[in-house]
Scaffold this motif. Structure first.
Motif, PDB file in Angstrom:
ATOM      1  N   LEU A 107       0.857  -1.194   0.000  1.00 59.45           N
ATOM      2  CA  LEU A 107       0.000   0.000   0.000  1.00 59.45           C
ATOM      3  C   LEU A 107       0.885   1.233   0.000  1.00 59.45           C
ATOM      4  O   LEU A 107       1.972   1.221   0.591  1.00 59.45           O
ATOM      5  CB  LEU A 107      -0.877   0.023   1.253  1.00 59.45           C
ATOM      6  N   GLU A 147      -3.596   3.327  -0.435  1.00 56.91           N
ATOM      7  CA  GLU A 147      -4.229   2.524  -1.496  1.00 56.91           C
ATOM      8  C   GLU A 147      -3.246   1.475  -1.992  1.00 56.91           C
ATOM      9  O   GLU A 147      -2.042   1.724  -2.032  1.00 56.91           O
ATOM     10  CB  GLU A 147      -4.611   3.421  -2.677  1.00 56.91           C
ATOM     11  N   PRO A 148      -3.772   0.314  -2.414  1.00 56.52           N
ATOM     12  CA  PRO A 148      -2.857  -0.698  -2.960  1.00 56.52           C
ATOM     13  C   PRO A 148      -2.211  -0.210  -4.245  1.00 56.52           C
ATOM     14  O   PRO A 148      -2.847   0.546  -4.996  1.00 56.52           O
ATOM     15  CB  PRO A 148      -3.755  -1.902  -3.249  1.00 56.52           C
TER      16      PRO A 148
END
Ligand SMILES: NC(=O)c1ccc[n+]([C@@H]2O[C@H](COP(=O)([O-])OP(=O)(O)OC[C@H]3O[C@@H](n4cnc5c(N)ncnc54)[C@H](O)[C@@H]3O)[C@@H](O)[C@H]2O)c1
Length: 377
Positions: A277, A286-287
């Motif tokens: 992430l 966020e990935p």
């Protein structure tokens, strides 16, 4: 087609099954023989995996073996690897490479004078997730890495390993046993370390085994089991590394890296996969966008879930490096530097001061999805 190198396993214990299982995934290597000081263990492995069992000394010198895969306990790594390089064999050793920098330097010099390569685990940093993290850092996704934290903490190996004594003897302990995964990945992501300081202690001088078959037996602890280290990298980054077997529970992440433009949350360096992430500055994490790296694909059950396990990737990379006379990613230079870092942490704990590294290394070459695919059968 590239030449296949014949691999002889020395040490047919717990981890050997992983290599017997996963080495066949890779081109360029074939396990053909095995040995153990416990001849029954070698015989059993030979029967199960259809290889030839031999005495260790015979296998190390055998003309039909090109690489010795050293899976013995840590305090045997140096002696077994040294006799292998003296016999003109390439070596891939389980971690740690050696228990002291002095032994590692002797191994390096002997390997050089015998014209052979020595590599050492871990190879988990070749995993899809860790190579993705590497690419994202090089692409500047979180800016320049300036600091970070890493935690590998639990309540100890005497609760699962059938024969856990070596974990609590000199050369064991959480920094030499689990530290290699973290330091190899930090070298992969940030580069070499400049100096180290650490505080070390132990919660219990006697540990009681709760795993079978030795449930109830005691082990006298001869090495620190709790280490809090500070690592300063040549890049200028500073990272804290906590390695402990004296912690019943915690909520720290495995590895977090903080950059000038954001943060990166790196999955467990003991595995090949997991989610990476990142944040843009202070925004929500966020990935990284999906990517198709073969060494990140879950292929093994672990505690009810699935994980990626491609142990032997480093061994296959060694065989390819021998074939093309290039630098191997799990090279002696890098693992010797890791030994320098880990032993410096223990020395700092004893002497109460910073320890400057005596060695350095380069980052291993990045392993792209296409290059990884090309390594597989
Ligand atoms: N068990 C794991 O999950 C795991 C994971 C990653 C790495 N490792 C590493 O792998 C190495 C081996 O660990 P393990 O768990 O398999 O230990 P283990 O005790 O289960 O097996 C080691 C084997 O090596 C043999 N041996 C010891 N000295 C020898 C010598 N001089 N010559 C030939 N054989 C010898 C022993 O008889 C034993 O069968 C260690 O360095 C460990 O840190 C283990």
């Amino acid at each position: 087609m590239a030449h296949t190198l014949r691999v002889g396993v020395v040490g047919c214990g717990n981890i050997s099954t992983t290599y017997f299982k996963y080495a066949p995934l890779f081109k360029g290597i074939e396990i053909t023989a095995c040995a153990d000081i416990n001849s029954e263990a070698a015989k059993k492995a030979a029967e199960t995996y259809r290889v030839q069992a031999m005495e260790p000394a015979k296998l190390i010198k055998h003309k039909d073996v090109d690489i010795i895969l050293n899976l013995t306990v840590p305090d045997q790594h140096f002696a077994v690897s040294l006799s292998a390089v003296k016999a003109g064999k390439h070596v891939y050793s389980e971690k740690p490479l050696t228990l002291s920098l002095k032994d590692g330097l002797k191994l390096r010099d002997t390997a050089e004078s015998n014209g052979v390569k020595v590599c050492c685990a871990p190879d988990t940093f070749l995993g899809g997730s860790h190579q993705h993290a590497r690419k994202a850092i090089e692409d500047g996704v979180v800016g320049k890495i300036t600091s970070g934290t890493a935690h590998v903490m639990g309540f100890g190996m005497e609760h699962w390993h059938p024969n856990p004594d070596f974990f609590f003897k000199p050369g064991g302990g959480p920094i030499l046993d689990m530290g290699p995964y973290y330091i190899a990945n930090l070298i992969n992501l940030i580069g070499p370390v400049k100096r180290v300081a650490a505080l070390t202690n132990m919660a219990r001088p006697i540990r009681t085994i709760s795993s079978e078959p030795r449930n109830g037996e005691s082990i006298t602890v001869e090495t620190p089991t709790n280490i809090h280290a500070l690592l300063e990298f040549h890049s200028g980054a500073t990272v804290t590394l906590s390695a402990s077997w004296d912690v019943w529970a915690h909520r720290h992440a495995n590895m977090e890296l903080y950059g000038t433009e954001g943060a990166m949350f790196v999955p467990d360096p003991n595995f090949f996969g997991g989610e990476v992430l990142t944040t843009k500055r202070a925004a929500a994490a966020e990935p990284l966008p999906a990517w198709d790296h073969p060494f990140g694909k879950p292929n093994q059950e672990n505690r009810g879930g699935m994980v990626a396990n491609y142990r032997s990737a480093g061994l296959a990379d060694l065989a390819a490096a021998v074939g093309s006379n290039r630098d191997a990613r799990c090279s002696l230079e890098r693992t010797l530097h890791a030994v320098d870092v880990m032993t410096a942490a223990l020395k700092s704990g004893e002497d109460d001061k910073f320890v400057e590294m005596k060695t350095t290394c380069t980052k291993p070459a990045y392993l792209s999805p296409d290059e990884a695919r090309a390594m597989m059968r």
